[in-house]
Design an enzyme around this catalytic site. Structure first.
Site, short mmCIF file in Angstrom:
data_model
loop_
_atom_site.label_atom_id
_atom_site.label_comp_id
_atom_site.label_asym_id
_atom_site.label_seq_id
_atom_site.Cartn_x
_atom_site.Cartn_y
_atom_site.Cartn_z
CE LYS A 172 -20.79 38.82 -61.92
NZ LYS A 172 -20.95 39.51 -60.65
CG ASP A 176 -24.32 38.04 -63.79
OD1 ASP A 176 -24.56 39.19 -64.17
OD2 ASP A 176 -23.90 37.75 -62.66
#
Ligand SMILES: C[C@@](CO)(OP(=O)(O)O)[C@H](O)COP(=O)(O)OP(=O)(O)OC[C@H]1O[C@@H](n2ccc(N)nc2=O)[C@H](O)[C@@H]1O
Ligand SMILES: Nc1ncnc2c1ncn2[C@@H]1O[C@H](COP(=O)(O)OP(=O)(O)O)[C@@H](O)[C@H]1O
Length: 320
Positions: free
Chosen positions: A16, A145
């Site tokens: 990401k 995350d």
């Protein structure tokens, strides 16, 4: 009667980048409340899970030789968390092979990606009837995350980053990533931000709304003006040479650059695919980073890939 051993399962999972990361003050539980816009990129890890008589982890690629292969590996913590969720009390007889393209401690959530991929792979290997939302609850217990790596795409993250809603993104955006020679510890970078804030009043980035609007418009030039990360000042304070890397990417023709998450990877948004290849080539000759990669986003989250012998597309790579 012979037991049937299921074939290994391979899962591809994205890194990401944080297009927007605003960090509020430290909470009592040691986390910071934050608002972030995540985008999943075509830079990936591949995780294979298999039934075995020799449980453990193997690591190849990025971080080979340094990423822990014991119970502290986030992928192994995912094995244990899923086993406990479904009431398996014996030691899981599972081998997890990580083929890592995501830089370690790079601010691109590689460990989180491996944990998410392990949950998806094991759910398939063990034939479990669990939804992605159920896996996301287990994922949130493993790290802030991890849920995003399950869903991928583009998403708004709140809380400590684990509460997600999808964001409409009309365009494929093209990125160049500059990997640093050494990683940065996420808690250290948050700690450095607390220190900088105690010592003065570093500027804070504004609302995420304009970023969400730029994503809906699909205009990379508009988005480039809005990339922002409250952790960037802290990462640069710990690694002053990142300033040079950020400057070099823009000088090479990127629309804008940002430190990804807690860094030290720098992510450069480019006009289009062709421009990204040109920026990558120039940046790789500038001597400001270890390795350069091109990637695009958004891409889907952790997905089982075809049979274990299925061909794997090599990630585009340019070496510094
Ligand atoms: C900064 C971000 C931005 O997306 O990513 P990375 O740069 O690590 O990839 C994340 O918030 C990182 O998430 P993740 O790496 O999963 O962190 P966790 O394991 O949950 O937390 C590690 C440590 O970071 C700090 N932490 C993390 C998240 C948060 N909202 N506030 C924090 O203060 C805490 O010190 C915590 O103990
Ligand atoms: N599967 C894994 N892959 C990478 N790092 C891992 C893994 N499991 C545990 N770690 C540890 O987690 C730390 C953070 O790694 P990573 O998730 O790659 O970075 P970041 O949090 O910056 O995105 C590393 O220093 C590493 O020792």
């Amino acid at each position: 009667m012979l037991a049937v051993v299921p074939p290994p399962v391979t899962v591809r999972v994205p890194a990401k980048v944080n297009l927007h990361l605003s960090v509020d003050d430290l909470r009592e539980d040691g986390y910071h409340e934050l608002v972030t816009v995540f985008q999943a990129l075509s830079l990936t890890d591949e995780v294979t899970v298999a039934v075995t008589e020799e449980p453990g982890i193997e690591v190849y690629g990025e971080g080979e030789g340094t990423v822990p292969t014991g119970p502290e590996n986030l992928a192994w913590r995912a094995v244990e968390a899923l086993a406990s969720h479904v009431g398996r009390t014996e030691e899981p007889k599972v081998r997890v092979v990580l083929r890592k393209g995501i830089p370690v401690a790079g601010g691109m959530a590689g460990g989180s990606a491996d944990a998410a991929a392990t949950l998806v792979g094991l759910a398939s290997l063990w034939g479990l009837d669990v939804t992605r939302d159920e896996l996301a609850e287990i994922a949130a217990g493993l790290g802030s995350d991890v849920p995003f790596a399950l869903y991928g795409g583009t998403a708004l993250g709140t809380g400590r980053g684990e509460q997600l809603v999808p964001v409409l993104s009309r365009h494929t955006f093209h990125w160049v990533l500059a990997f640093a020679a050494e990683g940065l510890s996420t808690p250290k970078v948050f700690g450095e931000l607390d220190r900088l804030r105690a010592a003065g009043n570093p500027p804070r980035i504004g609302s995420h709304t304009p970023v969400v609007e730029a994503l809906a418009s699909g205009d990379p030039r508009q988005l480039a003006l809005l990339l922002g990360n409250d952790l960037q000042a802290a990462a640069v304070s710990l690694r002053p040479d990142l300033r040079r890397t950020l400057r070099a990417g823009v000088n090479a023709g990127a629309l804008a650059g940002t430190v990804s998450g807690s860094g030290p990877t720098c992510a450069f948004l480019c006009e289009d695919a062709q421009s990204a290849v040109e920026v990558a080539a120039e940046l790789s000759g500038a001597g400001v980073c270890r390795t350069v990669r091109v990637a695009h986003g958004p891409v889907p989250g952790a997905r089982v890939v075809g049979g274990d012998d299925a061909p794997r597309p090599a990630p585009p790579r340019v070496h510094a």
